[in-house]
Design an enzyme around this catalytic site. Structure first.
Site, PDB file in Angstrom:
ATOM      1  N   ASP A 109      -6.239   1.355   0.907  1.00  0.00           N
ATOM      2  CA  ASP A 109      -6.476   1.366   2.404  1.00  0.00           C
ATOM      3  C   ASP A 109      -7.864   0.974   2.787  1.00  0.00           C
ATOM      4  OD1 ASP A 109      -7.810   3.487   1.692  1.00  0.00           O
ATOM      5  OD2 ASP A 109      -6.873   4.976   2.931  1.00  0.00           O
ATOM      6  N   LYS A 138       0.800  -1.210  -0.007  1.00  0.00           N
ATOM      7  CA  LYS A 138       0.061   0.023   0.098  1.00  0.00           C
ATOM      8  C   LYS A 138       0.930   1.333   0.004  1.00  0.00           C
ATOM      9  CE  LYS A 138      -1.459   2.223   3.543  1.00  0.00           C
ATOM     10  NZ  LYS A 138      -2.030   2.245   4.931  1.00  0.00           N
TER      11      LYS A 138
END
Length: 233
Positions: free
Chosen positions: A139, A121
Site C-alpha cells: 500500500d 493488494k
C-alpha cells in the site's frame, strides 16, 4: 551500505521489538477481514472499524451479502470513501462467494482477484493474514517506507516492482510480519509529509535520513533574526 545489510538491520530490529505485529482492522473470520480490506481502500482502518460492526451484524455471512443490493449496503458504509462503488463491490463479492466458492474465502491470489473490488493488494493481505502465505501487500505506507529505508531501489516505481523486491530479500517466514512492520512504521513514524525522524530508531541506517535529513542546513536563530528578509517580528 549494502542492501543485504539494510535488510538485516530491518529484520533484526523488528523481530526484536515487534515480534508479533497484527493488522489494525477488526475481524473475527476470513469473510469479515475480506469485507474490511475492501472497505479500507483509500480509507483509514480506524474509520473502517467504526463501520464494520453494524454492517456485519446486518450481513454476517456471504449468503446474507449475496442477497443484498448495493442500495441495501450503502447506508452502512456511507461514511467510507467511495461508498457507491464499494457497495456495488460488496454486493457482487457476496454473490460470487456464495455461488462459486460455497461461501468460503479463496486461499489463492488468483481466485481472490476474481472477486469484485479485490485487487492484488487486497488479495495479498488476505492470503498473508488469513493463510499465513509469504505474500507482500504494497500500500502507500509500504511503498513509501521501503523506498525511504533503502530496501528497494528508486527504479522500483510500481507496487508490483516493490512487492517483488521485498519478497526477494526478506526471509519467507518473515514476509507476513514484514508487511505489518512497514505499514505500522509508515502509519505512526515514517509518515508521508513530516516523518518523525527525531523519534525513529532506524536513522542509523535509513537512506532517506542519510541523504536528506542529515544534510538539511540548520540556520542559527541569531542569523534568522538579523536577516533583513526575515518575517519574524
Amino acid at each position: 551500505m549494502r542492501k543485504a545489510e539494510r535488510y538485516r538491520h530491518f529484520t533484526d530490529y523488528f523481530t526484536t521489538h515487534f515480534p508479533e505485529p497484527e493488522t489494525e482492522l477488526s475481524f473475527a473470520n476470513p469473510y469479515e477481514l475480506l469485507v474490511a480490506v475492501v472497505l479500507s481502500a483509500q480509507c483509514t482502518d480506524k474509520r473502517v472499524n467504526l463501520v464494520t460492526p453494524a454492517l456485519l451484524a446486518q450481513f454476517p455471512t456471504p449468503a446474507h451479502l449475496a442477497a443484498a443490493t448495493p442500495d441495501d449496503i450503502f447506508p452502512f458504509i456511507r461514511s467510507i470513501s467511495y461508498p457507491n462503488n464499494k457497495a456495488k463491490h460488496l454486493a457482487g463479492l457476496g454473490r460470487m462467494l456464495a455461488q462459486e466458492f460455497e461461501g468460503e474465502v479463496p486461499a489463492t491470489i488468483e481466485e481472490l482477484q476474481r472477486l469484485p473490488g479485490v485487487g492484488r493488494k487486497t488479495a495479498n493481505v488476505i492470503v498473508s493474514v488469513v493463510y499465513n502465505q509469504p505474500a507482500m501487500a504494497v500500500d502507500t505506507h509500504v511503498f513509501r517506507v521501503s523506498h525511504r529505508l533503502g530496501l528497494v531501489p528508486k527504479t522500483a516505481t510500481t507496487p508490483l516492482a516493490v512487492e517483488k523486491e521485498l519478497v526477494r530479500h526478506i526471509p519467507e517466514s518473515l514476509i507476513p510480519k514484514a508487511h505489518h512492520w512497514l505499514i505500522l512504521h509508515g502509519r505512526y513514524v515514517c509518515v508521508a509529509r513530516q516523518p518523525k525522524c527525531a523519534q525513529c530508531p532506524l536513522t542509523g541506517w535509513c537512506k532517506y535520513y542519510d541523504e536528506v535529513v542529515s544534510k538539511q542546513e540548520v540556520v542559527p536563530i541569531k542569523s534568522v533574526l538579523k536577516s533583513p528578509k526575515s518575517n519574524i517580528e
